[in-house]
Design an enzyme around this catalytic site. Structure first.
Site, PDB file in Angstrom:
ATOM      1  N   HIS A  90      -4.684  10.660   4.192  1.00  0.00           N
ATOM      2  CA  HIS A  90      -4.022  11.321   3.056  1.00  0.00           C
ATOM      3  C   HIS A  90      -4.243  10.486   1.799  1.00  0.00           C
ATOM      4  O   HIS A  90      -4.602  10.993   0.738  1.00  0.00           O
ATOM      5  CB  HIS A  90      -2.509  11.466   3.344  1.00  0.00           C
ATOM      6  CG  HIS A  90      -1.677  11.760   2.121  1.00  0.00           C
ATOM      7  ND1 HIS A  90      -1.345  10.793   1.195  1.00  0.00           N
ATOM      8  CD2 HIS A  90      -1.121  12.904   1.665  1.00  0.00           C
ATOM      9  CE1 HIS A  90      -0.627  11.330   0.229  1.00  0.00           C
ATOM     10  NE2 HIS A  90      -0.469  12.625   0.496  1.00  0.00           N
ATOM     11  N   ASN A  91      -4.049   9.183   1.926  1.00  0.00           N
ATOM     12  CA  ASN A  91      -4.209   8.318   0.758  1.00  0.00           C
ATOM     13  C   ASN A  91      -5.672   8.226   0.317  1.00  0.00           C
ATOM     14  O   ASN A  91      -5.951   8.151  -0.877  1.00  0.00           O
ATOM     15  CB  ASN A  91      -3.653   6.915   1.051  1.00  0.00           C
ATOM     16  CG  ASN A  91      -2.137   6.892   0.935  1.00  0.00           C
ATOM     17  OD1 ASN A  91      -1.497   7.923   1.094  1.00  0.00           O
ATOM     18  ND2 ASN A  91      -1.569   5.742   0.660  1.00  0.00           N
TER      19      ASN A  91
ATOM     20  N   HIS B 153     -37.885   0.375  17.335  1.00  0.00           N
ATOM     21  CA  HIS B 153     -36.553   0.904  17.674  1.00  0.00           C
ATOM     22  C   HIS B 153     -36.619   2.278  18.336  1.00  0.00           C
ATOM     23  O   HIS B 153     -35.578   2.814  18.696  1.00  0.00           O
ATOM     24  CB  HIS B 153     -35.673   0.952  16.418  1.00  0.00           C
ATOM     25  CG  HIS B 153     -35.356  -0.406  15.881  1.00  0.00           C
ATOM     26  ND1 HIS B 153     -34.663  -1.351  16.603  1.00  0.00           N
ATOM     27  CD2 HIS B 153     -35.678  -1.000  14.705  1.00  0.00           C
ATOM     28  CE1 HIS B 153     -34.542  -2.453  15.891  1.00  0.00           C
ATOM     29  NE2 HIS B 153     -35.162  -2.270  14.732  1.00  0.00           N
TER      30      HIS B 153
ATOM     31  N   GLY C 141      13.254   3.059   0.113  1.00  0.00           N
ATOM     32  CA  GLY C 141      14.358   2.996   1.069  1.00  0.00           C
ATOM     33  C   GLY C 141      15.633   3.590   0.508  1.00  0.00           C
ATOM     34  O   GLY C 141      16.299   4.412   1.163  1.00  0.00           O
TER      35      GLY C 141
ATOM     36  N   GLU D 218      -6.143  11.154  -1.579  1.00  0.00           N
ATOM     37  CA  GLU D 218      -5.413  10.934  -2.847  1.00  0.00           C
ATOM     38  C   GLU D 218      -6.302  10.140  -3.823  1.00  0.00           C
ATOM     39  O   GLU D 218      -6.398  10.486  -5.003  1.00  0.00           O
ATOM     40  CB  GLU D 218      -4.127  10.170  -2.506  1.00  0.00           C
ATOM     41  CG  GLU D 218      -3.286   9.715  -3.678  1.00  0.00           C
ATOM     42  CD  GLU D 218      -2.103   8.866  -3.178  1.00  0.00           C
ATOM     43  OE1 GLU D 218      -1.287   9.374  -2.399  1.00  0.00           O
ATOM     44  OE2 GLU D 218      -2.008   7.683  -3.575  1.00  0.00           O
ATOM     45  N   TYR D 219      -6.955   9.085  -3.326  1.00  0.00           N
ATOM     46  CA  TYR D 219      -7.863   8.297  -4.179  1.00  0.00           C
ATOM     47  C   TYR D 219      -8.951   9.203  -4.764  1.00  0.00           C
ATOM     48  O   TYR D 219      -9.289   9.115  -5.941  1.00  0.00           O
ATOM     49  CB  TYR D 219      -8.548   7.186  -3.369  1.00  0.00           C
ATOM     50  CG  TYR D 219      -7.797   5.885  -3.227  1.00  0.00           C
ATOM     51  CD1 TYR D 219      -6.469   5.846  -2.826  1.00  0.00           C
ATOM     52  CD2 TYR D 219      -8.435   4.668  -3.466  1.00  0.00           C
ATOM     53  CE1 TYR D 219      -5.806   4.640  -2.659  1.00  0.00           C
ATOM     54  CE2 TYR D 219      -7.769   3.448  -3.312  1.00  0.00           C
ATOM     55  CZ  TYR D 219      -6.454   3.443  -2.894  1.00  0.00           C
ATOM     56  OH  TYR D 219      -5.802   2.256  -2.734  1.00  0.00           O
TER      57      TYR D 219
ATOM     58  N   SER E 265       5.102  10.248   2.511  1.00  0.00           N
ATOM     59  CA  SER E 265       4.409  10.422   1.235  1.00  0.00           C
ATOM     60  C   SER E 265       5.301  11.169   0.266  1.00  0.00           C
ATOM     61  O   SER E 265       6.083  12.032   0.662  1.00  0.00           O
ATOM     62  CB  SER E 265       3.110  11.208   1.412  1.00  0.00           C
ATOM     63  OG  SER E 265       2.503  11.390   0.149  1.00  0.00           O
TER      64      SER E 265
ATOM     65  N   LYS F 261      -1.757   9.428   7.574  1.00  0.00           N
ATOM     66  CA  LYS F 261      -1.270   9.058   6.227  1.00  0.00           C
ATOM     67  C   LYS F 261      -2.324   8.244   5.473  1.00  0.00           C
ATOM     68  O   LYS F 261      -2.514   8.406   4.259  1.00  0.00           O
ATOM     69  CB  LYS F 261       0.037   8.260   6.343  1.00  0.00           C
ATOM     70  CG  LYS F 261       0.557   7.673   5.018  1.00  0.00           C
ATOM     71  CD  LYS F 261       0.782   8.733   3.971  1.00  0.00           C
ATOM     72  CE  LYS F 261       1.514   8.317   2.719  1.00  0.00           C
ATOM     73  NZ  LYS F 261       1.169   7.154   2.021  1.00  0.00           N
TER      74      LYS F 261
HETATM   75  C1  6PG Z   1       2.260   8.431  -1.236  1.00  0.00           C
HETATM   76  C2  6PG Z   1       1.461   7.371  -1.922  1.00  0.00           C
HETATM   77  C3  6PG Z   1       2.045   6.029  -1.670  1.00  0.00           C
HETATM   78  C4  6PG Z   1       1.576   4.967  -2.637  1.00  0.00           C
HETATM   79  C5  6PG Z   1       0.134   4.666  -2.525  1.00  0.00           C
HETATM   80  C6  6PG Z   1      -0.399   3.959  -3.738  1.00  0.00           C
HETATM   81  O1  6PG Z   1       1.665   9.152  -0.458  1.00  0.00           O
HETATM   82  O2  6PG Z   1       3.455   8.508  -1.493  1.00  0.00           O
HETATM   83  O3  6PG Z   1       0.159   7.398  -1.449  1.00  0.00           O
HETATM   84  O4  6PG Z   1       1.820   5.722  -0.335  1.00  0.00           O
HETATM   85  O5  6PG Z   1       1.893   5.334  -3.935  1.00  0.00           O
HETATM   86  O6  6PG Z   1      -0.023   3.839  -1.407  1.00  0.00           O
HETATM   87  O7  6PG Z   1      -1.595   3.442  -3.376  1.00  0.00           O
HETATM   88  P1  6PG Z   1      -2.450   2.507  -4.278  1.00  0.00           P
HETATM   89  O8  6PG Z   1      -1.547   1.460  -4.871  1.00  0.00           O
HETATM   90  O9  6PG Z   1      -3.452   1.936  -3.356  1.00  0.00           O
HETATM   91  O10 6PG Z   1      -3.020   3.394  -5.341  1.00  0.00           O
END
Ligand code: 6PG
Length: 509
Positions: A213-214, A481, A19, A217-218, A138, A210
């Site tokens: 996206h995450n 089935h 924020g 990211e994982y 993000s 989003k």
């Molecule tokens: C982003 C990140 C952000 C956050 C993750 C972390 O795009 O800026 O993804 O949203 O750092 O949610 O996720 P975890 O704690 O689940 O790894």
């Protein structure tokens, strides 16, 4: 109320890490902010930061001590941005703003990592009371401060009001090269370029995008970890050696923010023990839930996002530390043979290609998931637009996203990224090494679930015949089935009483 008192453009609630940085970014772009946080220290912190950075006599951030005061300081119709934890706090604040006198023309924008279904519900619940809009953000704290990637969704009327604000603060991309135009300090001028903020669609769609996206990211993170793990264990390389390889890779097709920071992490030493810091960090991965939500949604819509799901499971498995320590003593793996320098160089190239191909698959899975969910929800999603706003500002930003943008420019209705000519050719070029890297890791007993699941997805997706025919027969055998036949019209169902024993029992011919 005097004009001075009602002069703020935007109300900002929640001045924690994200924020505070978003609010300062807005201030850099000329918006006057009325700021509120339940924790008064957070208000003091942003005022101190603003005092340091503000070069004019006019305060850019006006502190507020209640929701009523905040509304009183805003121009009408009110635009209020929330940067607060997802879940109940969002409803809490919305209810309090209703009590404080917010009305139907006012807009509240939730920028947290809310669950998309909560967003759909909220939009309905608050309809007529105020305009509930969302924008998933993000980029972490630096992104928030100097240019995040923004995924807005909700009422188009609210979007028309917010669009210039988000376009001003979002990360920018050079339209000619597709490269991020970096801004890393408030003293630098604001960059001009294509903003990484585009309207995604109706309520919930932005948070869905989003969430995926995450999920990607994982997968991205897990795949980099697997590359590191194979180099560390099979090739006996040090964190510094691996950092240097990651730096090289970051200059090529694997160029990405996550690659860059992984190299930096591996070069860090612990001042106390003088060991590489990565070796001091407990190997139990945390998660806040967005990857899990992605995997659950993939299962629900029937999108085979196997690499994303595997990356969530890899985190879960890492947390079983006590069990793993016990198992390490009991469960034997293979011996790892030493490699020659020539073999090491070749294997590093193979790992590079495995990371690249697996990355293509993880993105293909993510986009396919969005496509299936969008179809189910009736969201008119512009996939090229999503690839564009992920080119800068967000955590998965990578040079490679320009290639995805190009793929959707060629075919906006592309069913799967793997079917795009460029990506199909890339995988054809690198798949031998992809398989070799996985084979080496498997022979050495080094887990590489994300690489392997990506390869299994690729091999399954390219097969015109899968053993699901046998599976259908099994289902029909024990549960009647039914199955379809390849030589009869689709939809026509068949059932067979399979074994003589069963035929005898049921007394059929
Ligand atoms: C982003 C990140 C952000 C956050 C993750 C972390 O795009 O800026 O993804 O949203 O750092 O949610 O996720 P975890 O704690 O689940 O790894």
């Amino acid at each position: 109320m005097t004009e001075q008192q009602t002069s703020c453009d935007i109300g900002f609630i929640g001045l924690g890490v994200m924020g505070k940085n978003l609010a300062l970014n807005l201030a850099d772009n000329g918006y006057k902010i009325a700021g509120f946080d339940l924790d008064h220290c957070k208000v003091d912190e942003i005022l101190a930061a603003d005092a340091q950075e503000n070069t004019t006599d006019v305060p850019r951030i006006v502190p507020c001590h209640s929701f009523t005061e905040l509304l009183g300081k805003l121009k009408a119709p009110h635009l209020i941005i929330l940067s607060i934890p997802a879940g109940a706090p969002v409803d809490n604040v919305c209810e309090k703003l209703i009590d404080a006198g917010i009305n139907a023309d006012d807009i509240i924008v939730d920028t947290g990592n809310s669950l998309w279904t909560d967003t759909v519900e909220r939009e309905k619940r608050y309809r007529g009371k105020f305009n509930f809009f969302t924008t998933a953000v993000s980029g972490g704290e630096v992104g928030a401060r100097f240019g995040p990637s923004l995924m807005p969704s909700g009422d188009p009327y609210a979007w028309a009001r917010i669009e210039p604000v988000w376009h001003a603060i979002a990360a920018k991309v050079d339209p000619l090269t597709g490269r991020a135009l970096e801004r890393t300090s408030h003293t630098q001028p604001l960059p001009q370029g294509e903003p990484c903020a585009t309207y995604i669609g109706p309520a919930g769609s932005g948070h869905y995008v989003k969430m995926v996206h995450n999920g990607i990211e994982y997968a991205d993170m897990q795949m980099i970890c697997e590359a590191y793990h194979i180099m560390r264990e099979s090739l006996k390389m040090t964190p510094t050696d691996i950092a240097n390889i990651f730096k090289q890779w970051n200059n090529g097709i694997l160029n990405s923010y996550l690659m860059e920071i992984s190299a930096e992490v591996l070069l860090e030493f612990d001042p106390e023990t003088k060991k590489p810091l990565v070796d001091i960090i407990l190997d139990k991965a945390g998660q806040k839930g967005t990857g899990l939500w992605t995997a659950v949604s993939a299962l629900q819509v029937g999108a085979p996002a196997t690499t994303i799901a595997q990356s969530v499971f890899a985190r879960s498995l890492s947390t079983l530390k006590h069990a793993r320590i016990r198992a390490a003593k009991l469960l034997k793996g293979p011996a790892i043979n030493d490699v020659t320098e020539q073999e090491r160089v070749l294997c590093i190239e193979q790992i590079h290609d495995a990371l690249y191909c697996s990355k293509i698959v993880a993105y293909a899975q993510g986009f396919q998931l969005i496509k299936l969910a969008a179809r189910e929800q009736n969201w008119p999603i512009d996939f090229g637009g999503i690839a564009k706003i992920w080119r800068a500002g967000c955590i998965i930003r990578a040079a490679f996203l320009q290639k995805i943008t190009d793929a959707y420019d060629r075919d906006s209705d592309l069913g799967n990224l793997l079917l795009d000519e460029y990506f199909a050719n890339e995988i054809a070029k690198y798949q031998h090494n992809w398989r070799q890297a996985i084979a080496k890791a498997t022979i050495d007993g080094i887990p590489c679930g994300a690489f392997s699941s990506a390869l299994a997805y690729y091999d399954s997706y390219r097969m015109d015949t899968l053993p699901a025919n046998l599976l259908q027969a099994q289902r029909d055998y024990f549960g009647a089935h039914t199955f379809e036949r390849i030589d009869k019209p689709q939809g026509k169902k068949f059932h067979v009483t399979w074994s003589q024993k069963k035929r005898d029992m049921l007394e059929v011919d």
